[in-house]
Design a protein around this motif. Structure first.
Motif, mmCIF file in Angstrom:
data_model
loop_
_atom_site.group_PDB
_atom_site.id
_atom_site.type_symbol
_atom_site.label_atom_id
_atom_site.label_comp_id
_atom_site.label_asym_id
_atom_site.label_seq_id
_atom_site.Cartn_x
_atom_site.Cartn_y
_atom_site.Cartn_z
ATOM 1 N N ASP A 167 -9.271 5.165 -14.916
ATOM 2 C CA ASP A 167 -8.429 4.812 -16.057
ATOM 3 C C ASP A 167 -7.613 3.574 -15.702
ATOM 4 N N ASN A 168 -7.385 2.714 -16.699
ATOM 5 C CA ASN A 168 -6.642 1.487 -16.414
ATOM 6 C C ASN A 168 -5.141 1.721 -16.252
ATOM 7 N N ARG A 169 -4.687 2.961 -16.448
ATOM 8 C CA ARG A 169 -3.276 3.273 -16.221
ATOM 9 C C ARG A 169 -2.999 3.643 -14.762
ATOM 10 N N ILE A 170 -4.037 3.670 -13.947
ATOM 11 C CA ILE A 170 -3.888 4.042 -12.536
ATOM 12 C C ILE A 170 -3.838 2.783 -11.676
ATOM 13 N N ARG A 171 -2.890 2.740 -10.772
ATOM 14 C CA ARG A 171 -2.894 1.648 -9.791
ATOM 15 C C ARG A 171 -2.545 2.205 -8.403
ATOM 16 N N ILE A 172 -3.153 1.589 -7.412
ATOM 17 C CA ILE A 172 -2.995 2.025 -6.022
ATOM 18 C C ILE A 172 -2.073 1.052 -5.297
ATOM 19 N N VAL A 173 -1.080 1.610 -4.626
ATOM 20 C CA VAL A 173 -0.167 0.818 -3.796
ATOM 21 C C VAL A 173 -0.350 1.273 -2.357
ATOM 22 N N ARG A 174 -0.585 0.344 -1.458
ATOM 23 C CA ARG A 174 -0.864 0.709 -0.069
ATOM 24 C C ARG A 174 0.299 0.302 0.847
ATOM 25 N N LYS A 175 0.562 1.138 1.839
ATOM 26 C CA LYS A 175 1.621 0.870 2.802
ATOM 27 C C LYS A 175 1.292 1.556 4.119
ATOM 28 N N GLU A 176 2.010 1.145 5.154
ATOM 29 C CA GLU A 176 1.856 1.819 6.440
ATOM 30 C C GLU A 176 2.444 3.219 6.357
ATOM 31 N N ASN A 177 1.925 4.102 7.198
ATOM 32 C CA ASN A 177 2.390 5.490 7.170
ATOM 33 C C ASN A 177 3.873 5.576 7.507
ATOM 34 N N GLY A 178 4.622 6.240 6.598
ATOM 35 C CA GLY A 178 6.052 6.384 6.825
ATOM 36 C C GLY A 178 6.588 7.738 6.427
#
Length: 745
Positions: A79-90
């Motif tokens: 779905d175009n309402r989904i976005r992924i944000v990536r970061k280091e494990n915290g």
């Protein structure tokens, strides 16, 4: 209470899509660390939300598992309402904070990658916060599932929260709250971070709205973070110390929480609010006829069964059903309706009464509703003029009237319908008797009213050949040769349940063998049980309470007894006759249009006045004897019972099948599909005045109920010699009660 823990939200939901240019109103943020196992179930719940204007931010907190990373890529494509944000494990707190930072809306819901929410969760919480803009967050009650199951409903209490974390992390939180408390404490990596967060919110002066719905499903797993925490003593001590330190700084909550309990909540304005809700643009590739139903509740009863049968009979490929209920209730049939629609909103559970009209109006606009269908909703009738005046496009408004009730508000729903007939396109009624009453007494134009018998599923569900009643008598130690008289209904004065005492006493005098089975509950259950015991009739009555499947009871009965002072055309009559069980009924409403006297049962004349005798526990001997005489005939002749039962079923199958009723409504709904020009508004203030007066009446009724309950309580204590009521106080209460009753009338 009973709760179906196997009916998980993602099993019942339907994906709702939007076009690309929808404006998000809510952000859902999900921390994700190697969490592929259940993320698909969570995704189904989110993508099926009735509030479609949302963004879903999945914060990948440094996942290193290839399967989890692959799954995340697949989810992103849904779905175009989904976005992924990536970061280091915290850790969890760090991931949630990142999600809040990324969110483009002011309303944010943290939801873990293995938990679930009901399809109405976002919409209910969003509207609750719109109604109470001074509150900081909205949350629902909780269902625990997985490793072990439970339901969790706790009234919000700051003193309890200082000692025990009864809150969960998932709620709709205003971004300004998160900013004010500087987010989640990222040093708490193994648990208690949500408890600490809520205590910080309270310290900062924020309070919640507690929505009375089981909207959040919390997955219990043996290897959960909290259980891991409990095994790490050093980490536990640090977390507990931080929570305790913060809790000790709290004294009381100045900004009180909003609780939706067993009564309608008012903000105090007593006028309909106007809330501008941002309209989404729905994908119209699969256009359906959209129906908005206004019901009082979803409970056991004849009118409710009609509502359920209608919703059940509509093809989901052609129709969308949205249900709004308008009376505080336990809604014990919610799960039955939820089988056919996931768009059910119990307005008293998440909105003050002043906000209901805006919700209805926005729902009509948002979902392009074609038909508004009112069935036994007093609010529905009172809000209709206001809605008609304020919705910019036209829609069809129809209602279904089950009976007229002279004893209640000078006609009950029949009167309500007549009051707004100029705003209704069509009125359906249960019988020709009611049609004549509506035309003759309430001046409804004949071309606007139509009889629609509610009918019954006699070829499928209510087929005696498909029902096994073995074991029913054994449960209550009743021999097979003892005749059963069935009394299946809600125990209310309308049904005259206390007449059964007189009938049983007369049958007993004649040395007849019988037992009366009471199937149903209601406000008069306790009183009836007491009266049965005081009359020495315990051996002649069995109270079964509310049951979901009444068919075996019909099979075992020689007849169904209906001695009501008022009926429309009772559903139990249809069901009983379909199950080859004769009916003995009072001649009220349209009963004699279905029951043929001395052929499919007996029709007993009503010898009292409805307005004068409603609620009385004293009955004319002449009328009681008529019921007794009819019962004696059936008790003394098994052949008569069989013949009447056979003819009863034949009558139902030939003329009153459920599929005919549903088919007729479907044909009418399809005629209403086209959008018509909006009628020009006359700009009158009357619709607003109607609603304001209705709200005032509701408040007056509530106060009168409270006074009446107090009066009954103290009188009962006085009877037991537990207290002495000063005469001046009792007189004062009675004077107040008399004034209130006169206003209601």
């Amino acid at each position: 209470m009973t709760f179906n823990f196997d009916s998980l939200p993602f099993h019942r939901t339907k994906t709702k899509k939007l076009s690309d240019n929808a404006i998000p109103l809510v952000s859902v943020i999900t921390p994700y660390y190697n969490a592929h196992e259940f993320i698909n179930e969570t995704a189904k719940c989110i993508l099926s939300q009735t509030l479609k204007n949302f963004e879903w931010i999945i914060v990948d907190d440094g996942s290193n598992d290839s399967k989890s990373l692959s799954m995340l890529d697949e989810i992103a494509e849904l779905d175009n309402r989904i976005r992924i944000v990536r970061k280091e494990n915290g850790g969890l707190s760090s991931a949630r904070n990142k999600g809040f930072q990324e969110a483009v809306t002011d309303y944010i819901v943290p939801l873990d990658a293995d938990d679930l929410i009901e399809s109405t969760y976002l919409e209910q919480c969003y509207w609750a916060l719109l109604a109470y803009p001074e509150k900081g967050w909205a949350y629902t009650d909780t269902v625990g599932f997985g490793d072990h199951t439970y339901v969790w409903r706790k009234k919000f209490d700051i003193q309890t929260l200082k000692e025990d974390n009864f809150m969960v992390a998932t709620a709709m939180i205003k971004k300004e709250l998160w900013e004010a408390v500087e987010g989640y404490d990222e040093t708490l990596k193994h648990g208690y971070e949500d408890w600490h967060f809520w205590l910080k919110a309270i310290k900062a002066g924020f309070a919640p709205v507690h929505v009375k719905e089981y909207g959040f499903w919390y997955r219990r797993r043996p290897a959960s973070m909290l259980r891991t925490l409990l095994e790490e003593e050093s980490q536990k001590k640090i977390a507990v110390a931080k929570v305790k330190e913060l809790a000790n700084q709290l004294e009381k909550l100045e900004n009180a929480a909003i609780e939706f309990e067993e009564k309608i909540i008012f903000k105090g304005t007593l006028e309909p609010e106007c809330v501008n809700y941002v309209k989404s643009i729905e994908d119209k590739q699969n256009s359906k006829i959209v129906l908005l139903f206004l019901f009082p509740w979803l409970n056991m009863g004849g009118a409710d069964k009609f509502n359920l049968d209608l919703v059940k009979g509509l093809d989901p490929e052609r129709f969308r059903c949205i249900i709004c209920t308008t009376v505080p209730s336990s809604n014990v049939w919610h799960d039955r309706f939820a089988e056919y629609t996931d768009e059910i909103f119990h307005l008293p559970n998440f909105l003050p009464a002043e906000s209901w009209p805006s919700f209805i109006i926005n729902k009509i606009i948002e979902e392009n509703v074609n038909v508004v269908f009112i069935s036994n909703s007093e609010f529905g009738y009172n809000v209709l003029p206001w809605v008609k005046e304020n919705v910019p496009t036209n829609f069809t408004a129809i209602d279904y009237v089950h009976m007229e009730e002279k004893y209640w508000k000078n006609g009950g729903y029949a009167r309500f319908s007549a009051n707004v007939t100029s705003y209704l396109d069509k009125t359906y009624v249960t019988s020709n008797h009611l049609k004549d009453v509506m035309i003759r007494e309430y001046s409804i134009p004949e071309n606007k009213i139509e009889v629609a018998y509610i009918n019954v599923d006699a070829l499928g569900y209510f087929n005696p050949e498909l029902v096994d009643s073995s074991g029913l008598r054994e449960k209550v130690n009743i021999e097979s040769n003892v005749p059963v008289i069935l009394f299946p209904c809600r125990l209310h004065h309308q049904k005259r349940p206390y007449m059964l005492i007189n009938i049983a006493q007369e049958l007993k005098k004649r040395n007849l063998s019988f037992v009366i089975w009471i199937v149903g509950d209601g406000p008069e259950e306790t009183g009836l049980r007491t009266k049965v015991h005081e009359s020495g009739l315990d051996n002649y009555f069995i109270f079964w309470g509310s049951v979901r499947d009444t068919r075996p009871f019909y099979v075992e009965a020689i007849c169904t007894l209906i001695c009501s002072i008022k009926e429309g055309l009772s559903l139990t009559t249809y069901e009983s006759m379909a199950m080859k069980t004769a009916v003995i009924t009072s001649d009220v409403g349209g009963q004699k249009e279905l029951v043929i006297h001395e052929e499919t049962g007996y029709v007993v004349p009503l010898l009292v006045d409805e307005k004068v005798d409603f609620g009385s526990k004293e009955f004319l001997k002449e009328e009681v004897d008529l019921y007794v005489d009819a019962l004696v005939k059936l008790l003394n002749s098994s052949t008569l019972k069989e013949n009447m039962g056979q003819k009863a079923r034949e009558r139902i199958v030939s003329s009153f099948l459920l599929e005919h009723m549903v088919g007729n409504f479907i044909a009418d709904f399809e005629n209403y599909m086209g959008t018509r020009p909006k009628d020009k508004s006359n700009g009158t203030e009357l619709p607003k005045l109607i609603l304001s007066l209705y709200y005032q009446l509701l408040q007056t009724e509530r106060k009168s109920d409270e006074i009446w309950a107090a009066r009954c309580y103290y009188e009962e204590l006085a009877k037991r010699s537990l207290v002495t009521i000063p005469q001046v106080n009792k007189t004062m209460v009675m004077k107040i009660w008399s004034k209130i009753k006169s206003k209601i009338r």
